[in-house]
Write an enzyme that holds these catalytic residues in place. Sequence first.
Site, short mmCIF file in Angstrom:
data_model
loop_
_atom_site.label_atom_id
_atom_site.label_comp_id
_atom_site.label_asym_id
_atom_site.label_seq_id
_atom_site.Cartn_x
_atom_site.Cartn_y
_atom_site.Cartn_z
CG HIS A 196 -5.20 8.23 -0.56
ND1 HIS A 196 -6.54 8.40 -0.72
CD2 HIS A 196 -4.67 9.46 -0.35
CE1 HIS A 196 -6.81 9.69 -0.64
NE2 HIS A 196 -5.71 10.36 -0.40
CG ASP A 250 1.70 13.79 2.38
OD1 ASP A 250 1.76 14.95 1.97
OD2 ASP A 250 0.80 13.37 3.13
N1 CMC Z 1 2.26 1.15 5.13
C1 CMC Z 1 2.00 -0.15 5.38
N2 CMC Z 1 0.75 -0.66 5.43
C2 CMC Z 1 -0.26 0.18 5.23
C3 CMC Z 1 -0.06 1.55 4.95
C4 CMC Z 1 1.26 2.01 4.91
N3 CMC Z 1 1.53 3.31 4.68
N4 CMC Z 1 -1.25 2.15 4.80
C5 CMC Z 1 -2.18 1.21 4.97
N5 CMC Z 1 -1.58 0.01 5.23
C6 CMC Z 1 -2.25 -1.27 5.48
C7 CMC Z 1 -2.75 -1.33 6.92
O1 CMC Z 1 -1.78 -1.87 7.78
C8 CMC Z 1 -3.98 -2.21 6.76
O2 CMC Z 1 -3.53 -3.53 6.62
P1 CMC Z 1 -4.37 -4.78 7.22
O3 CMC Z 1 -5.67 -4.74 6.46
O4 CMC Z 1 -3.54 -5.96 6.93
O5 CMC Z 1 -4.54 -4.49 8.69
C9 CMC Z 1 -4.55 -1.79 5.41
O6 CMC Z 1 -3.43 -1.32 4.66
C10 CMC Z 1 -5.60 -0.70 5.53
O7 CMC Z 1 -5.02 0.39 6.25
P2 CMC Z 1 -5.86 1.49 7.05
O8 CMC Z 1 -4.93 2.23 7.95
O9 CMC Z 1 -7.07 0.84 7.65
O10 CMC Z 1 -6.33 2.42 5.87
P3 CMC Z 1 -7.02 3.84 6.01
O11 CMC Z 1 -7.79 4.03 4.76
O12 CMC Z 1 -7.73 3.97 7.30
O13 CMC Z 1 -5.76 4.82 6.08
C11 CMC Z 1 -3.98 6.22 5.53
C12 CMC Z 1 -5.29 5.58 5.04
C13 CMC Z 1 -3.51 7.23 4.50
C14 CMC Z 1 -4.23 6.95 6.84
C15 CMC Z 1 -2.92 5.11 5.72
O14 CMC Z 1 -2.64 4.51 4.48
C16 CMC Z 1 -1.65 5.62 6.37
O15 CMC Z 1 -1.59 5.73 7.60
N6 CMC Z 1 -0.60 5.96 5.56
C17 CMC Z 1 0.62 6.50 6.10
C18 CMC Z 1 0.46 7.98 6.40
C19 CMC Z 1 0.36 8.81 5.15
O16 CMC Z 1 1.15 8.68 4.23
N7 CMC Z 1 -0.62 9.74 5.14
C20 CMC Z 1 -0.83 10.65 4.03
C21 CMC Z 1 -2.13 10.37 3.36
S1 CMC Z 1 -2.33 11.18 1.78
C22 CMC Z 1 -2.33 12.87 2.11
C23 CMC Z 1 -3.29 13.33 3.14
O17 CMC Z 1 -4.36 12.77 3.35
O18 CMC Z 1 -2.98 14.37 3.73
#
Ligand code: CMC
Length: 378
Positions: free
Chosen positions: A261, A315
Amino acid sequence: MSVCEFKPGLEGIPAAQSSISFVDGQQGLLEYRGIRVEDLAQKSTFLETSYLLIWGELPTREQLAAFEHEVRYHRRIKYRIRDMMKCFPESGHPMDALQASAAALGLFYSRRDLDNPAYIRDAVVRLLAKIPTMVAAFDLMRKGNDPVRPRDDLDYSANFLYMLNEREPDPLAARIFDVCLMLHAEHTMNASTFSARVTASTLTDPYAVVASAVGTLGGPLHGGANEEVIGMLEEIGSVENVRPYIEECLQRKAKIMGFGHRVYKVKDPRATILQNLAEQLFEKFGHDKYYDIAVEIERVAEEKLSQKGIFPNVDFYSGLVYRKLGIPTDLFTPIFAIARVAGWLAHWKEQLAENRIFRPTQVYSGLHEADYIPIEQR
Ligand code: CMC
């Protein structure tokens, strides 16, 4: 901050001043109008929570009764909307159907009388009342059935489950579903809420505001993740397969759905409540083997990802709850939308109160003084 400093995803940049909800991502705290979400989940209902979010304070007994009464009697949708929905392809995603239907409400009710509190209230009531009816109607019609008329004697959540399954739900199932709606009702400045506020800032009608937010919620990085979690659990298939699956995902830098998140760096408080609700459902209606797989994913992921602050989000367990309630997987995100309408409307109202149209800037990274090359020379 320099005007030109570019932050991808607008991370950390305030887009509004808001008193609707508060998240502390380090402590795992979520409050709606200052009240902890755990408290609301225990003591409130979705409609009371919606009132709190939209009008800023808990309603008195009379205010709540009047609001519930209005929502109850605006649940029906016009036959023209039903007829329009009948023409949607059965294979279309219910989120797309919902976005189109929400926008279509604007054809019937749009007056853009935004300075009139009665217009605001009418729009709030209509959207809260009709969105669930439209979600249930599309689900039945795509299966070749007629939609079920809403039942005025049932509460908000019981009526939705009744319209979906054509039978009255068990009271525990209806209460748990209502809690799920409360947990999804609002969550500060996320992508769909930002989308709602941007659309609201143009002073268009509230149906367009909700339609644009529905479109934004649908993506797998936002509300769509709950569907993807079930796909992942099905693909994994057994507890033994969890570790190799997670390791393989991390090796190829794939995201684990339902984890991570932008704000929470600990387990999302809503995930904790939802996990507990799932357990209550399994106790009453029988176990789900996917729950064991989910718990194992959480254990393995904690080992591998907790140092990065990645934990289950809202989720991760919501899909398991909906599955046990007999809800088809592709309705999980529309259900998220049913709930989030409350938050979007609260932000719509707040945006209107001190409106300035959103018009951010950009950092231009393209060419200047480029030549126009005639087509035959390209
Ligand atoms: N699994 C594995 N690694 C992850 C995950 C994950 N679900 N989420 C983030 N990371 C890692 C990512 O690879 C990155 O690592 P590094 O720094 O080594 O490259 C680091 O954590 C930062 O990730 P990011 O994608 O830059 O983080 P963000 O703040 O842009 O994204 C997020 C947040 C929710 C989009 C992301 O965590 C994600 O894609 N999660 C999976 C999809 C998900 O469950 N979404 C629902 C979100 S909560 C409800 C909603 O918003 O509707």
